[in-house]
Design a protein around this motif. Structure first.
Motif, PDB file in Angstrom:
ATOM      1  N   ASN A 192       4.540   4.610 -13.274  1.00 37.32           N
ATOM      2  CA  ASN A 192       5.195   4.374 -11.984  1.00 37.32           C
ATOM      3  C   ASN A 192       4.582   5.218 -10.877  1.00 37.32           C
ATOM      4  N   LEU A 193       4.275   6.473 -11.183  1.00 31.61           N
ATOM      5  CA  LEU A 193       3.627   7.321 -10.182  1.00 31.61           C
ATOM      6  C   LEU A 193       2.256   6.789  -9.804  1.00 31.61           C
ATOM      7  N   ALA A 194       1.514   6.297 -10.803  1.00 29.85           N
ATOM      8  CA  ALA A 194       0.195   5.733 -10.507  1.00 29.85           C
ATOM      9  C   ALA A 194       0.312   4.492  -9.616  1.00 29.85           C
ATOM     10  N   LYS A 195       1.315   3.645  -9.908  1.00 28.26           N
ATOM     11  CA  LYS A 195       1.507   2.457  -9.071  1.00 28.26           C
ATOM     12  C   LYS A 195       1.908   2.833  -7.648  1.00 28.26           C
ATOM     13  N   MET A 196       2.803   3.800  -7.505  1.00 30.60           N
ATOM     14  CA  MET A 196       3.220   4.233  -6.176  1.00 30.60           C
ATOM     15  C   MET A 196       2.053   4.824  -5.397  1.00 30.60           C
ATOM     16  N   ASN A 197       1.236   5.625  -6.061  1.00 32.34           N
ATOM     17  CA  ASN A 197       0.073   6.200  -5.385  1.00 32.34           C
ATOM     18  C   ASN A 197      -0.911   5.120  -4.952  1.00 32.34           C
ATOM     19  N   ALA A 198      -1.133   4.127  -5.809  1.00 23.38           N
ATOM     20  CA  ALA A 198      -2.048   3.037  -5.451  1.00 23.38           C
ATOM     21  C   ALA A 198      -1.510   2.240  -4.273  1.00 23.38           C
ATOM     22  N   ASN A 200       0.545   3.331  -1.911  1.00 25.54           N
ATOM     23  CA  ASN A 200       0.442   4.149  -0.709  1.00 25.54           C
ATOM     24  C   ASN A 200      -0.986   4.211  -0.188  1.00 25.54           C
ATOM     25  N   VAL A 201      -1.947   4.313  -1.090  1.00 21.55           N
ATOM     26  CA  VAL A 201      -3.361   4.331  -0.673  1.00 21.55           C
ATOM     27  C   VAL A 201      -3.755   3.009  -0.031  1.00 21.55           C
ATOM     28  N   ARG A 202      -3.255   1.897  -0.582  1.00 17.92           N
ATOM     29  CA  ARG A 202      -3.577   0.595   0.005  1.00 17.92           C
ATOM     30  C   ARG A 202      -2.996   0.453   1.400  1.00 17.92           C
ATOM     31  N   LYS A 203      -1.733   0.860   1.577  1.00 19.22           N
ATOM     32  CA  LYS A 203      -1.112   0.773   2.904  1.00 19.22           C
ATOM     33  C   LYS A 203      -1.824   1.671   3.905  1.00 19.22           C
ATOM     34  N   LEU A 204      -2.215   2.867   3.478  1.00 14.90           N
ATOM     35  CA  LEU A 204      -2.932   3.769   4.372  1.00 14.90           C
ATOM     36  C   LEU A 204      -4.286   3.186   4.758  1.00 14.90           C
ATOM     37  N   GLY A 205      -4.951   2.547   3.808  1.00 12.89           N
ATOM     38  CA  GLY A 205      -6.229   1.899   4.127  1.00 12.89           C
ATOM     39  C   GLY A 205      -6.058   0.769   5.128  1.00 12.89           C
ATOM     40  N   ASP A 206      -5.005  -0.042   4.977  1.00 12.77           N
ATOM     41  CA  ASP A 206      -4.759  -1.127   5.934  1.00 12.77           C
ATOM     42  C   ASP A 206      -4.502  -0.580   7.328  1.00 12.77           C
TER      43      ASP A 206
END
Length: 243
Positions: A192-198, A200-206
């Motif tokens: 779950n932590l890995a999914k949340m981090n991924a 968040n990284v995707r939203k920050l990239g957008d």
């Protein structure tokens, strides 16, 4: 005090066993510590050739039993008859310690506490097994007239031991299941932590891409305005009084 002397073949016959029990009771009253009494009885069983009593009796034995037969006689006539309940009580105390140790382990304490409690309980169970294995046979001629344990009491004790063994097995199973559940929870939490981090990284990239596009658009507009130059000057009418 009248002193009498007699001779007995050895301690393993009925008369010898009766003398051993008399010697135990006499030394138990005299000695302050039970351990000293047990050591004296064990020594008598292994290599005793003569025994003296306070009433003046002196009994000699034609032969001594040695280590193997003497230890067996000591376990049968002294430990099993007079200390069986004490050892059984230690087993129950060990079971209580196991329950407390497992509860502490589930509450977050060290695993060594639970292991120490299990090892102590295993030692008590081993002592009980040895004493039970050397219980005197009620059918043997040497044990005629001796104090024995009734069948109902033996069945009750065996049932209690069986229940205790099942309880210990259930505790082991509970600990193993708890370890498995902790591993599963840890794995799920990591996923779950890995999914949340991924995410968040995707939203920050957008957001960074949108910001970069907006900045690029502003820069292009500014550059186009500079390349076009200034526009035509507006016509200002001249008043007549100024002419």
């Amino acid at each position: 005090m009248l002193s009498t002397s007699e001779t007995v073949k050895d301690l393993d016959i009925y008369e010898g066993r009766r003398l051993l029990r008399d010697f135990y009771h006499e030394r138990r009253v005299k000695n302050a510590f039970e351990v000293k009494t047990l050591l004296e009885c064990w020594k008598l069983c292994r290599r005793g050739t003569e025994v003296r009593f306070n009433d003046g009796r002196r009994v000699r034995f034609e032969t001594h039993l040695g280590f193997r037969l003497g230890t067996r006689l000591f376990l049968e006539e002294i430990v099993s008859r007079h200390h069986y309940n004490s050892i059984l009580g230690l087993v129950y105390v060990g079971a209580m310690l196991v329950l407390v140790a497992v509860a502490l382990y589930l509450a977050g304490s060290s695993l060594w506490i639970a292991l120490a409690a299990f090892l102590l309980e295993a030692l008590f169970l081993l002592m009980l097994a040895v004493v039970t294995a050397f219980s005197p046979s009620e059918d043997s001629p040497a044990a005629v007239g001796a104090l024995g344990v009734s069948d109902n009491l033996v069945a009750s004790i065996n049932g209690s031991i069986q229940e205790m063994t099942n309880a210990v097995s259930d505790l082991f199973r509970l600990i193993s299941q708890t370890d498995i559940r902790q591993d599963v929870l840890l794995t799920r939490l990591t996923e779950n932590l890995a999914k949340m981090n991924a995410e968040n990284v995707r939203k920050l990239g957008d957001r960074l891409e949108q910001t970069n596009a907006l900045l690029h658009e502003i820069i292009e507009n500014t550059r186009q305005q500079k390349d076009a130059g200034p526009g035509p000057q507006p016509h200002v009418p001249v008043r007549e009084d100024e002419q």
